[in-house]
Write an enzyme that holds these catalytic residues in place. Structure first.
Site, PDB file in Angstrom:
ATOM      1  N   ARG A 131       3.261  -5.415   2.071  1.00 43.67           N
ATOM      2  CA  ARG A 131       4.167  -4.444   1.472  1.00 43.67           C
ATOM      3  C   ARG A 131       3.331  -3.378   0.775  1.00 43.67           C
ATOM      4  O   ARG A 131       2.120  -3.495   0.691  1.00 43.67           O
ATOM      5  CB  ARG A 131       5.163  -5.124   0.505  1.00 43.67           C
ATOM      6  CG  ARG A 131       4.535  -6.239  -0.264  1.00 43.67           C
ATOM      7  CD  ARG A 131       4.482  -6.209  -1.753  1.00 43.67           C
ATOM      8  NE  ARG A 131       4.596  -4.964  -2.399  1.00 43.67           N
ATOM      9  CZ  ARG A 131       3.562  -4.347  -2.979  1.00 43.67           C
ATOM     10  NH1 ARG A 131       2.331  -4.843  -2.934  1.00 43.67           N
ATOM     11  NH2 ARG A 131       3.744  -3.205  -3.604  1.00 43.67           N
ATOM     12  N   GLY A 132       4.030  -2.346   0.265  1.00 40.33           N
ATOM     13  CA  GLY A 132       3.310  -1.198  -0.285  1.00 40.33           C
ATOM     14  C   GLY A 132       3.123  -0.204   0.849  1.00 40.33           C
ATOM     15  O   GLY A 132       2.688  -0.581   1.951  1.00 40.33           O
ATOM     16  N   ALA A 133       3.476   1.054   0.576  1.00 36.69           N
ATOM     17  CA  ALA A 133       3.551   2.039   1.659  1.00 36.69           C
ATOM     18  C   ALA A 133       2.269   2.149   2.508  1.00 36.69           C
ATOM     19  O   ALA A 133       2.339   2.034   3.740  1.00 36.69           O
ATOM     20  CB  ALA A 133       3.946   3.392   1.070  1.00 36.69           C
TER      21      ALA A 133
ATOM     22  N   ARG B  51      11.310  -1.400   8.180  1.00 33.05           N
ATOM     23  CA  ARG B  51      11.705  -0.917   6.840  1.00 33.05           C
ATOM     24  C   ARG B  51      11.867   0.612   6.918  1.00 33.05           C
ATOM     25  O   ARG B  51      11.051   1.274   7.568  1.00 33.05           O
ATOM     26  CB  ARG B  51      10.662  -1.282   5.760  1.00 33.05           C
ATOM     27  CG  ARG B  51      10.572  -2.791   5.523  1.00 33.05           C
ATOM     28  CD  ARG B  51       9.723  -3.114   4.305  1.00 33.05           C
ATOM     29  NE  ARG B  51      10.428  -2.851   3.062  1.00 33.05           N
ATOM     30  CZ  ARG B  51       9.849  -2.903   1.865  1.00 33.05           C
ATOM     31  NH1 ARG B  51       8.557  -3.169   1.748  1.00 33.05           N
ATOM     32  NH2 ARG B  51      10.547  -2.679   0.766  1.00 33.05           N
TER      33      ARG B  51
ATOM     34  N   GLN C 142       7.149  -7.617  -8.088  1.00 29.92           N
ATOM     35  CA  GLN C 142       5.808  -7.177  -7.653  1.00 29.92           C
ATOM     36  C   GLN C 142       4.904  -6.856  -8.845  1.00 29.92           C
ATOM     37  O   GLN C 142       3.680  -7.002  -8.763  1.00 29.92           O
ATOM     38  CB  GLN C 142       5.911  -5.933  -6.753  1.00 29.92           C
ATOM     39  CG  GLN C 142       6.511  -6.171  -5.388  1.00 29.92           C
ATOM     40  CD  GLN C 142       8.013  -5.914  -5.371  1.00 29.92           C
ATOM     41  OE1 GLN C 142       8.696  -6.143  -6.358  1.00 29.92           O
ATOM     42  NE2 GLN C 142       8.523  -5.466  -4.247  1.00 29.92           N
TER      43      GLN C 142
ATOM     44  N   ASP D 197       6.564   5.873  -2.161  1.00 35.99           N
ATOM     45  CA  ASP D 197       6.797   5.456  -0.772  1.00 35.99           C
ATOM     46  C   ASP D 197       7.053   6.645   0.147  1.00 35.99           C
ATOM     47  O   ASP D 197       6.837   6.567   1.351  1.00 35.99           O
ATOM     48  CB  ASP D 197       7.969   4.480  -0.703  1.00 35.99           C
ATOM     49  CG  ASP D 197       7.555   3.161  -1.323  1.00 35.99           C
ATOM     50  OD1 ASP D 197       7.613   3.041  -2.554  1.00 35.99           O
ATOM     51  OD2 ASP D 197       7.107   2.278  -0.568  1.00 35.99           O
TER      52      ASP D 197
ATOM     53  N   ASN E 130      10.167   5.829  -4.977  1.00 34.24           N
ATOM     54  CA  ASN E 130       9.317   4.675  -5.294  1.00 34.24           C
ATOM     55  C   ASN E 130      10.247   3.506  -5.632  1.00 34.24           C
ATOM     56  O   ASN E 130      11.481   3.636  -5.623  1.00 34.24           O
ATOM     57  CB  ASN E 130       8.370   5.000  -6.452  1.00 34.24           C
ATOM     58  CG  ASN E 130       7.288   3.934  -6.624  1.00 34.24           C
ATOM     59  OD1 ASN E 130       6.637   3.546  -5.655  1.00 34.24           O
ATOM     60  ND2 ASN E 130       7.110   3.436  -7.829  1.00 34.24           N
ATOM     61  N   LYS E 131       9.659   2.383  -5.924  1.00 35.74           N
ATOM     62  CA  LYS E 131      10.414   1.154  -6.209  1.00 35.74           C
ATOM     63  C   LYS E 131      11.561   1.389  -7.188  1.00 35.74           C
ATOM     64  O   LYS E 131      11.393   2.112  -8.176  1.00 35.74           O
ATOM     65  CB  LYS E 131       9.431   0.108  -6.743  1.00 35.74           C
ATOM     66  CG  LYS E 131      10.006  -1.233  -7.130  1.00 35.74           C
ATOM     67  CD  LYS E 131      10.799  -1.886  -6.026  1.00 35.74           C
ATOM     68  CE  LYS E 131      10.031  -2.032  -4.729  1.00 35.74           C
ATOM     69  NZ  LYS E 131      10.891  -2.482  -3.603  1.00 35.74           N
TER      70      LYS E 131
HETATM   71  O1  MRU Z   1       9.080  -2.931  -1.604  1.00 32.28           O
HETATM   72  P1  MRU Z   1       7.610  -2.693  -1.776  1.00 32.28           P
HETATM   73  O2  MRU Z   1       6.914  -3.758  -2.552  1.00 32.28           O
HETATM   74  O3  MRU Z   1       6.934  -2.385  -0.464  1.00 32.28           O
HETATM   75  O4  MRU Z   1       7.550  -1.369  -2.649  1.00 32.28           O
HETATM   76  C1  MRU Z   1       6.288  -0.819  -2.925  1.00 32.28           C
HETATM   77  C2  MRU Z   1       6.328   0.311  -3.863  1.00 32.28           C
HETATM   78  O5  MRU Z   1       7.351   0.814  -4.253  1.00 32.28           O
HETATM   79  C3  MRU Z   1       4.981   0.884  -4.251  1.00 32.28           C
HETATM   80  O6  MRU Z   1       5.023   1.390  -5.546  1.00 32.28           O
HETATM   81  C4  MRU Z   1       4.630   2.024  -3.285  1.00 32.28           C
HETATM   82  O7  MRU Z   1       4.705   1.579  -1.960  1.00 32.28           O
HETATM   83  C5  MRU Z   1       3.306   2.591  -3.543  1.00 32.28           C
HETATM   84  S1  MRU Z   1       2.033   1.529  -2.961  1.00 32.28           S
HETATM   85  C6  MRU Z   1       0.534   2.256  -3.116  1.00 32.28           C
END
Ligand code: MRU
Length: 356
Positions: free
Chosen positions: A50-52, A93, A204, A245, A255-256
């Protein structure tokens, strides 16, 4: 011990992708092997990876897996299979643009080979696709490093920094985006406290960010998301830094879920709000944040925690995975190219055109 990366390709173009299974952190450190696109799709969907940026790099390698599993004997047939598998991986996703960016980039390199060399065989195509995936991975490492170098000055000696979700090594192929600023400030001898929002529903912040910072020797305190405003009111937060993201052409940034609330709190308390992200997170094809698709996730993520029911059966749930911060509430965007203060469409265009 620092965490080096969320993912690793093992072997040559016939190899496989190895992920740290983030669903079970911090209690269990286990590796998840992906040898085909179905395994990778599932890993992305369920947030094992996970994470963009990490999703993007993994998907790029996923197209190497797609070619390995293709039954086609010629490059044209294999390219068709690759395109089909790119659509499939893209359906895992919807919000992080890095996923689509990486898939498009690898697909274009494959199409270019077939256009340039009509006689190219499947092995040649596999070699090109593998090289492109490796390049995307290497570049991500460099981008993370540069983001940290450009942004470390915002983490002052003795300050309190609030972050949300996880934008560290576990979210990228390198040392992260938002956390990269902190790693670089720490490297330069500064001491500061990071407040990590736990980041409900999947935690997270508590599970991943706290773990990364602790391993790096940086002081970290975890708080429930609802405590952030009060912490700001007490004067303990001097900067907020998150990842993103997807960032629209005008600077609006997804973002999250919970990041939007932080941006409003930051405005109220006059605390600088920074977003750190590589160019692969910018989607200049969309004018503003309203065009960003927000992923809706399952009710179970909210109603249960490690198998324990938290909500009475039959009660409805609202569970968007992301929200959007307005550009006007962002003090600066930090990219591998530099810093965009008070972002606007014009400044973002200039920023990236200067880097070419
Ligand atoms: O649902 P996730 O855990 O994939 O969400 C991730 C985030 O929102 C991060 O803050 C974002 O991807 C930046 S990662 C460098």
């Amino acid at each position: 011990m620092k965490i080096t990366s969320a993912l690793q390709w093992i072997g040559d173009c016939q190899g496989y992708l190895e992920l740290i299974d983030q669903r079970v952190l911090p209690g269990t450190w286990s590796k998840l092997v992906c040898r085909d696109t179905a395994q990778l799709w599932q890993a992305i969907k369920t947030l094992a990876v996970r994470g963009a940026p990490a999703i993007g790099v993994s998907a790029a390698y996923g197209l190497v897996l797609a070619l390995q599993q293709s039954k086609a004997t010629d490059a044209c047939g294999a390219l068709k299979d690759l395109i089909q598998q790119a659509h499939y991986l893209a359906s895992s996703r919807p919000t992080a643009v890095n996923l689509f960016w990486a898939l498009d980039r690898v697909r274009r390199s494959a199409e270019q080979l077939v256009a340039d060399q009509a006689q190219a065989d499947k092995d040649a195509l596999l070699a090109v696709v593998f090289a492109e995936a490796e390049a995307i991975c290497r570049e991500d490492v460099v981008m993370c490093q540069r983001i940290g170098e450009h942004g470390e000055r915002f983490i002052g000696e003795g300050c309190g920094v609030l972050t949300h979700c996880n934008a560290g090594a576990l979210a990228t192929a390198g040392q992260g985006t938002a956390l990269s600023l902190m790693f670089e400030a720490h490297k330069r001898g500064r001491s500061f406290t990071v407040y990590a929002d736990e980041t409900r529903p999947l935690l997270q912040g508590a599970r991943l960010t706290a773990c990364e910072l602790q391993r790096a020797g940086i002081e970290v305190k975890v708080l429930c998301d609802s405590m952030a405003g009060w912490l700001m009111k007490q004067g303990q937060v001097h900067a907020i830094v998150t990842g993103a993201d997807r960032i629209a052409a005008n600077g609006d940034a997804a973002n999250k879920i919970g990041t939007y609330s932080l941006s409003i709190l930051a405005r109220e308390h006059q605390i600088p709000f920074y977003i750190a992200a590589p160019s692969s997170t910018f989607d200049l094809s969309i004018e503003n944040g309203q065009a960003i698709t927000i992923e809706q996730r399952s009710a179970e993520e909210v109603t249960t925690l490690q198998g324990v029911d938290l909500v009475p059966a039959g009660v409805g749930v609202y569970n968007p995975a992301f929200d959007v911060v307005q550009a006007s509430d962002i003090t600066a965007l930090i990219t591998e190219v530099g810093v965009i203060e008070k972002p606007s469409a014009e400044k973002i265009r200039d920023h990236f055109s200067r880097s070419k």
